[in-house]
Each structure stands twice: as C-alpha cells, then as structure tokens.
Design a protein around this motif. Structure first.
Motif, short mmCIF file in Angstrom:
data_model
loop_
_atom_site.label_atom_id
_atom_site.label_comp_id
_atom_site.label_asym_id
_atom_site.label_seq_id
_atom_site.Cartn_x
_atom_site.Cartn_y
_atom_site.Cartn_z
N SER A 165 0.80 -1.22 0.00
CA SER A 165 0.00 0.00 0.00
C SER A 165 0.84 1.27 0.00
CB SER A 165 -0.90 0.01 1.24
OG SER A 165 -0.12 0.10 2.42
N GLY A 166 2.12 1.14 0.26
CA GLY A 166 2.96 2.32 0.37
C GLY A 166 3.06 2.83 1.79
N SER A 167 2.27 2.25 2.73
CA SER A 167 2.32 2.74 4.11
C SER A 167 2.27 1.61 5.15
CB SER A 167 1.15 3.70 4.37
OG SER A 167 -0.09 3.04 4.16
N THR A 168 1.68 0.47 4.79
CA THR A 168 1.49 -0.60 5.77
C THR A 168 2.34 -1.81 5.43
OG1 THR A 168 -0.78 0.11 6.17
CG2 THR A 168 -0.20 -2.12 6.87
N TRP A 169 3.11 -2.29 6.42
CA TRP A 169 3.90 -3.49 6.27
C TRP A 169 3.11 -4.68 6.80
CZ3 TRP A 169 8.45 -3.71 3.66
CH2 TRP A 169 9.11 -2.50 3.41
N THR A 170 3.07 -5.77 6.04
CA THR A 170 2.33 -6.96 6.42
C THR A 170 3.27 -8.16 6.46
OG1 THR A 170 0.34 -6.12 5.34
CG2 THR A 170 0.42 -8.49 5.80
N THR A 171 3.19 -8.93 7.54
CA THR A 171 4.03 -10.12 7.68
C THR A 171 3.47 -11.25 6.83
OG1 THR A 171 4.67 -9.50 9.93
CG2 THR A 171 4.94 -11.81 9.32
N ILE A 172 4.32 -11.83 5.96
CA ILE A 172 3.89 -12.94 5.10
C ILE A 172 4.65 -14.22 5.37
CG2 ILE A 172 2.99 -11.45 3.27
CD1 ILE A 172 5.63 -11.91 1.76
N ALA A 173 5.65 -14.19 6.24
CA ALA A 173 6.36 -15.40 6.67
C ALA A 173 7.00 -15.10 8.02
CB ALA A 173 7.43 -15.82 5.66
N ASN A 174 6.94 -16.07 8.92
CA ASN A 174 7.60 -15.85 10.21
C ASN A 174 8.15 -17.16 10.73
OD1 ASN A 174 5.33 -17.23 11.22
ND2 ASN A 174 4.29 -15.33 11.76
N GLY A 175 9.02 -17.04 11.70
CA GLY A 175 9.66 -18.22 12.29
C GLY A 175 10.74 -17.79 13.25
N GLU A 176 11.87 -18.46 13.19
CA GLU A 176 12.94 -18.25 14.17
C GLU A 176 14.29 -18.44 13.49
OE1 GLU A 176 13.88 -21.35 17.29
OE2 GLU A 176 12.87 -19.84 18.51
N THR A 177 15.28 -17.64 13.87
CA THR A 177 16.62 -17.81 13.33
C THR A 177 17.21 -19.13 13.82
OG1 THR A 177 17.59 -16.55 15.18
CG2 THR A 177 17.06 -15.34 13.16
N GLY A 178 17.96 -19.78 12.95
CA GLY A 178 18.61 -21.04 13.30
C GLY A 178 20.10 -20.84 13.53
N ASP A 179 20.87 -21.89 13.31
CA ASP A 179 22.32 -21.83 13.50
C ASP A 179 22.91 -20.71 12.66
OD1 ASP A 179 22.11 -23.98 15.15
OD2 ASP A 179 22.75 -25.47 13.67
N GLY A 180 23.80 -19.94 13.25
CA GLY A 180 24.41 -18.83 12.55
C GLY A 180 23.51 -17.63 12.39
N GLY A 181 22.31 -17.69 12.98
CA GLY A 181 21.39 -16.56 12.89
C GLY A 181 20.69 -16.44 11.57
N VAL A 182 20.51 -17.57 10.85
CA VAL A 182 19.89 -17.55 9.52
C VAL A 182 18.45 -18.04 9.58
CG1 VAL A 182 19.99 -18.48 7.17
CG2 VAL A 182 22.10 -17.86 8.36
N PHE A 183 17.56 -17.35 8.91
CA PHE A 183 16.15 -17.73 8.77
C PHE A 183 15.82 -17.76 7.28
CE2 PHE A 183 11.83 -15.86 8.06
CZ PHE A 183 11.08 -16.96 8.45
N THR A 184 15.25 -18.88 6.81
CA THR A 184 14.82 -18.98 5.42
C THR A 184 13.33 -19.28 5.38
OG1 THR A 184 15.37 -21.35 5.32
CG2 THR A 184 17.07 -19.77 4.62
N ALA A 185 12.66 -18.76 4.37
CA ALA A 185 11.21 -18.96 4.26
C ALA A 185 10.78 -18.82 2.81
CB ALA A 185 10.46 -17.96 5.12
N THR A 186 9.67 -19.48 2.49
CA THR A 186 9.03 -19.33 1.18
C THR A 186 7.61 -18.83 1.42
OG1 THR A 186 10.33 -21.11 0.18
CG2 THR A 186 8.26 -20.51 -0.90
#
Length: 338
Positions: A157-178
């Motif tokens: 929208s140009g103003s609102t951020w919406t979460t489309i994937a969530n989870g937790e960082t793993g080893d090395g602080g990396v998070f991957t999602a589709t």
C-alpha cells in the motif's frame, strides 16, 4: 636527612598549629564514554579521560554474564587491552561487539563509571521469485544469534507493512522462508529480527528491498507461511497428555501437514503423519503422551515431559525443513500464548 617541620604561629590565645607538608596530588578518577547502541555486529569506539600519561586498562563483560573482568586482547595474541592518555589526559580505543556489553576502565588503581552498550539487530535480506506468486527469502541476523523471532514483511500500500512469513533464526542466525500467493508485481520487502533482552540485543529491521514477483496480481495477501502457526503451549501439567501444544490453520484453505515437524530446544522431534491435513480455521492439539490420533488431537508418544517449565522454544518446520513458526517462553504461569 632530617626533614624540617613547618610551624605556623596563630593569634594570641590560640594553640600553635603544627602542619606537615605532604603530597600535592591525588589519583585522577578516569572517565569512560561511548555509544549507547551499536547497530549490527562490529566495533565501537570507547574514549574518556585520565591523568596525563596514565595507562588505562579496559574491563568488560557480556550483559548476560554481568561479571566485569580485564578485557583480553585476542586480536593481538592475548593480554590486557590498554590505552595511554595523552598530555591532556584523553584516551580512546576500539572494541568488537557481538552482543550487548558492560565496560569500565581502571587507571592507577581507580575505576571509572560503568558503561552499557547494547547492540541492535541489522539483518541482511536476500530475495528471489523463481515461480509464480512465490517469494523465497533468506534473512541473516547481525549479530548472528539463533532462536530469535524472524519475519518477512511486504508493503503493497505504500504505508502498511504486512508479515507474510515468520519463524525463528537457526544456527548462525539464519532464517529462510518461502511465501506463497504473493501478488505479482514489484513490491517493497523487509526483514525483522526480534530482541533478546538478556543479551542486550535489540530488535531491528533490514533495509527495504524491491523485488518483482512473478505471476498475476492478487486482491489479498496470504497468511504468514501458509497460515499455520502455534497458538498456545501448556508446558506445566500433572500428566503427559495434560502437556500439549496447539497448531492452528489461519489460512483460507486446508493445509497438508505430512512431514511437518514440531521440536523443542533440546532437539526432541514430533513428525506429523503422511495422512494428516489441517482444515481451514482448524486447530490440532499435540499431546506429549500416548493416545489415539484424531483430527483435533495428536499424540507424541513420549514417556517423559517435553516442554521445560523454566523456559523453552517450540519450533514448527514444514516438510522441506524450513521454519514456519516458533513460540518462545520463559518461566511463567504454565501456559504460553503464541
């Protein structure tokens, strides 16, 4: 050699005062200053004042330990970390931060004030769209700490951020999602990584990145990571089946959970069977003990408790091994709402 006593006479009627000459200086109390927050892994400059020419030794501790000790000059083979005050009493030095730290300096046996420097997450975000209405994301936390909340967000929208994937960082602080069912077109994305107050780590966002998503536009966004997430954990119970975790499908479609897993911080794993599907708006309790599986109640089959009363993390992963959701709690009432 015999030292002379300096005697000063006072006015008549008063006793004579005996004055012995002594040192004309006292140790200078050093000062310490620096930034209150460092953004991302890296160095901070510490500075302050001390007596001219004084050797200033650095003391430090990670916030989580709160135990100030002499800093180790590991970058140069070990030993104390020191600086020398110049002729005007000023000194400065650099120090690397990978978490929040407390600092203090000592000069001529005198301690300075105590300085707190926290570190704010500065995640790096990598994006791609290799198939229609799909976004693959890789988030690298900085500092690279595991078990932190991570999110992929989009701005349509140009103003609102919406979460489309969530989870937790793993080893090395990396998070991957589709993220699937993302509207086609060019959109702004960003990553969020949460805080860890015990380590002096503050939450932070990545810089925004534009990505052209393949596929047709859509009128609505998907729920995060397909819409399946933890909603509650009962971690304190009088029986094994009284201990459970709830997963809920918040999407608009049935989700096939075959091969999906739930695990705790110690690495115990529950795997959903090859026939399990979670209906739209449906929830399933996963009980720790043994029982007969149904649509709403699944059984881990354990003979001992899984979830720690003093704090634990439940992690939900899909059949590809990607983290879909995570629920973290500390010591509390016995139940956690995710």
């Amino acid at each position: 050699m015999i030292k002379k006593l300096v005697v000063t006479a006072v006015s008549a009627g008063a006793a004579a005062a005996l004055v012995i000459a002594g040192p004309s200086y006292a140790a200078t109390t050093p000062t310490l200053a620096g930034p209150g927050v460092r953004v991302g892994y890296g160095s901070v400059e510490l500075s302050g004042t001390a007596g001219p020419g004084a050797t200033v030794e650095l003391y430090e501790t990670a916030i989580v330990f709160d135990d100030l000790e002499p800093a180790d000059d590991w970058a140069n083979g070990g030993g104390p970390v020191t600086a020398t005050a110049d002729s005007s009493g000023h000194w400065r030095l650099q120090r690397i931060l990978d978490s929040g730290f407390y600092f203090q300096v000592v000069a001529n046996g005198v301690r300075s004030n105590k300085l707190t420097v926290r570190i704010q997450q500065d995640p790096a975000l990598t994006l791609s769209s290799s198939s229609a209405n799909t976004v693959d994301a890789r988030v690298e936390a900085s500092p690279g700490q595991p078990t932190l909340t991570a999110q992929l967000q989009v701005n349509l929208s140009g103003s609102t951020w919406t979460t489309i994937a969530n989870g937790e960082t793993g080893d090395g602080g990396v998070f991957t999602a589709t993220a699937r069912n993302v509207p086609g077109g060019t959109h702004a994305f960003r990553a969020y990584v949460g805080a860890d107050p015990s380590n002096g780590v503050l939450a932070g966002y990545s810089a925004g990145r534009n990505l052209t998503v393949l596929g047709a536009p859509a009128t609505r966004l998907p729920a995060p990571s397909g819409g399946v997430e933890f909603t509650k954990v009962q971690y304190r119970a009088k029986s094994l089946n009284g201990e459970w975790v709830v997963v809920t499908n918040r999407s608009d479609a049935t989700v096939d959970l075959r091969g999906w897993t739930i695990r705790d911080a110690a690495g115990h794993v529950y795997t959903f069977s090859s026939t399990f599907r979670l209906n739209r708006a449906g929830s399933a309790y996963v009980h720790t003990g043994k029982g007969t599986n149904s649509v709403a109640h699944r059984y881990w089959g354990r003979t001992g408790y899984i979830w720690n009363d003093g704090g634990d993390t439940a992690v939900l992963r899909n059949s590809r091994g990607a983290t879909v959701d995570a629920c973290k709690w500390g010591a509390g009432s016995g139940a956690a709402t995710c």
